[in-house]
Scaffold this motif. Structure first.
Motif, short mmCIF file in Angstrom:
data_model
loop_
_atom_site.label_atom_id
_atom_site.label_comp_id
_atom_site.label_asym_id
_atom_site.label_seq_id
_atom_site.Cartn_x
_atom_site.Cartn_y
_atom_site.Cartn_z
N ARG A 1 57.24 34.85 86.38
CA ARG A 1 57.75 35.90 87.25
C ARG A 1 56.94 35.89 88.54
NH1 ARG A 1 60.71 39.69 83.85
NH2 ARG A 1 61.08 40.87 85.73
N ILE A 2 57.58 36.32 89.60
CA ILE A 2 56.86 36.56 90.86
C ILE A 2 56.58 38.05 90.90
CG2 ILE A 2 57.03 36.57 93.37
CD1 ILE A 2 58.81 34.10 93.18
N ASP A 3 55.36 38.40 91.17
CA ASP A 3 54.98 39.81 91.22
C ASP A 3 55.85 40.54 92.23
OD1 ASP A 3 53.46 42.01 90.47
OD2 ASP A 3 52.04 41.71 92.12
N ALA B 1 58.34 40.80 97.16
CA ALA B 1 57.36 39.94 96.50
C ALA B 1 55.97 40.15 97.09
CB ALA B 1 57.76 38.48 96.63
N SER B 2 54.98 39.94 96.25
CA SER B 2 53.59 40.07 96.72
C SER B 2 53.27 38.96 97.70
CB SER B 2 52.65 39.99 95.51
OG SER B 2 52.77 38.73 94.88
N ALA C 1 53.22 35.00 87.39
CA ALA C 1 52.69 35.57 86.15
C ALA C 1 53.63 35.25 85.00
CB ALA C 1 52.53 37.07 86.31
N ASP C 2 53.09 35.26 83.78
CA ASP C 2 53.95 35.09 82.61
C ASP C 2 54.65 36.42 82.34
OD1 ASP C 2 52.11 36.72 81.29
OD2 ASP C 2 51.26 35.10 80.08
N LEU C 3 55.42 36.47 81.28
CA LEU C 3 56.20 37.67 80.99
C LEU C 3 55.34 38.88 80.64
CD1 LEU C 3 59.17 36.09 79.03
CD2 LEU C 3 59.06 36.77 81.42
N PHE C 4 54.06 38.63 80.32
CA PHE C 4 53.16 39.73 79.99
C PHE C 4 52.29 40.16 81.16
CE2 PHE C 4 53.98 37.37 76.06
CZ PHE C 4 54.61 38.37 75.34
N ALA D 1 67.04 28.46 99.32
CA ALA D 1 68.36 28.14 99.89
C ALA D 1 69.38 28.79 98.98
CB ALA D 1 68.59 26.64 99.97
N SER D 2 70.52 29.11 99.55
CA SER D 2 71.59 29.69 98.76
C SER D 2 71.05 30.92 98.03
CB SER D 2 72.16 28.63 97.81
OG SER D 2 73.26 29.13 97.10
N ASN D 3 71.24 30.98 96.73
CA ASN D 3 70.74 32.08 95.92
C ASN D 3 69.52 31.67 95.10
OD1 ASN D 3 72.52 30.36 94.41
ND2 ASN D 3 72.51 31.88 92.78
N ILE D 4 68.84 30.61 95.52
CA ILE D 4 67.74 30.00 94.76
C ILE D 4 66.43 30.11 95.51
CG2 ILE D 4 66.87 27.80 93.83
CD1 ILE D 4 69.30 28.75 92.32
N VAL D 5 65.35 30.37 94.76
CA VAL D 5 63.99 30.24 95.27
C VAL D 5 63.25 29.36 94.28
CG1 VAL D 5 61.80 31.44 95.69
CG2 VAL D 5 63.93 32.46 96.44
N THR D 6 62.53 28.37 94.79
CA THR D 6 61.67 27.56 93.92
C THR D 6 60.23 27.85 94.27
OG1 THR D 6 61.67 25.65 95.41
CG2 THR D 6 63.36 25.71 93.68
N ALA D 7 59.39 27.87 93.24
CA ALA D 7 57.96 28.07 93.41
C ALA D 7 57.26 26.86 92.81
CB ALA D 7 57.52 29.35 92.73
N THR D 8 56.69 26.03 93.66
CA THR D 8 56.00 24.82 93.22
C THR D 8 54.51 25.15 93.08
OG1 THR D 8 57.59 23.50 94.45
CG2 THR D 8 55.57 22.39 93.76
N VAL D 9 53.97 24.82 91.91
CA VAL D 9 52.56 25.12 91.62
C VAL D 9 51.73 23.89 91.94
CG1 VAL D 9 50.91 25.78 89.85
CG2 VAL D 9 53.23 26.72 89.81
N GLY D 10 50.92 23.97 93.01
CA GLY D 10 50.08 22.84 93.39
C GLY D 10 50.93 21.73 93.96
N GLY D 11 50.49 20.50 93.75
CA GLY D 11 51.26 19.35 94.21
C GLY D 11 50.83 18.88 95.58
#
Length: 166
Positions: A80-82, A116-117, A123-126, A140-150
């Motif tokens: 989840r995104i805070d 969004a923060s 964060a995980d579901l908890f 784009a469109s109705n999508i958001v991607t969150a890439t961790v690192g890379g």
């Protein structure tokens, strides 16, 4: 004595006619079943419908990443995104987790992402943080991607692939 014998013959004929009618009905139903089975096998399957503008799904993101030769695979985790209600589904691109958040439409994406923060925290579901690495967003469109690192090249390639979504 002739009367019971006539009655038996009548019952026997009725049973015989009923049996023949049921047999004929079964034969017709089997013939229809074979016809529809063979007819269905001969039809070529139509290609999947293209993505509808503003209604992209996880499969569309996967296909866009695959078309960019990024070799995505489906992951098992969610995040989840805070401040955002939508739960992200994981794709793995070159061993880098990419969480895909699917919103109802582009307007709700913009509305929710405004809450969004800053900086974005996954964060995980908890509510426990998923990572302490930098998170890069693409939308784009109705999508958001969150890439961790890379690497920067990978993040740029993901952003370009996501931007092709209708």
């Amino acid at each position: 004595m002739s009367e019971p014998s006539t009655e038996r013959k009548h019952i026997s004929r009725t049973r015989n006619a009923l049996s023949m009618a049921l047999f004929a009905t079964a034969a017709v139903l089997i013939a229809f079943s074979v016809y529809f089975y063979l007819d269905g096998r001969n039809e070529s399957s139509a290609p999947p419908p293209p993505s509808i503008a503003g209604r992209a799904e996880l499969k569309n993101v996967y296909d866009a990443l695959d078309a960019a030769n990024l070799n995505p695979s489906y992951g098992r985790d969610t995040a989840r995104i805070d401040g955002v209600n939508t739960v992200g589904q994981q794709l793995i691109v070159n061993e880098v987790p990419v969480f895909v958040f699917i919103f109802a439409d582009p307007e709700s994406r913009e509305r929710e992402m405004a809450r969004a923060s800053d900086p974005v925290v996954l964060a995980d579901l908890f509510g426990a943080p998923v990572t302490d690495e930098q998170v890069s967003l693409a939308s784009a469109s109705n999508i958001v991607t969150a890439t961790v690192g890379g690497e920067n090249e990978l993040i740029t390639a993901i952003e370009e692939a996501v931007s092709t979504l209708p």
